[in-house]
Design an enzyme around this catalytic site. Sequence first.
Site, short mmCIF file in Angstrom:
data_model
loop_
_atom_site.label_atom_id
_atom_site.label_comp_id
_atom_site.label_asym_id
_atom_site.label_seq_id
_atom_site.Cartn_x
_atom_site.Cartn_y
_atom_site.Cartn_z
N ARG A 58 12.31 16.93 2.79
CA ARG A 58 13.08 18.25 3.37
C ARG A 58 14.58 18.25 3.90
NH1 ARG A 58 10.11 19.85 7.76
NH2 ARG A 58 9.74 16.99 8.60
N ASN A 102 6.58 20.00 4.51
CA ASN A 102 5.41 19.62 4.95
C ASN A 102 4.09 20.11 4.98
OD1 ASN A 102 7.21 16.92 4.83
ND2 ASN A 102 7.17 16.56 6.68
#
Length: 97
Positions: free
Chosen positions: A26, A44
């Site tokens: 990320r 996520n």
Amino acid sequence: MTTQNQAGRARLHLIVSGRVQGVGFRFSACDEAKDLALAGWVRNIPSGEVEIVAEGSRESLQMLVAWAHLGTSSAHVTEVREDWLDFTGEFTEFRIR
């Protein structure tokens, strides 16, 4: 977004599968998107995948897709699902959710 010409701009929804959580994916995706002058977010999801929504130039979005197929050095990407949508201009920056 300003009222500038939005031709050539798009929205992209990606679902990235594989070993992509807990490996800095990320954070790297956020850095990559910012480098490409894209706006949107990355997060996520409970399935173990990473979801990305980004807007900007089609060329920059295609570069983000290419990056997503590789990911970070510790990630192992097995699939990237792409959904191309119409540009909305709803985002002002790229962030991690």
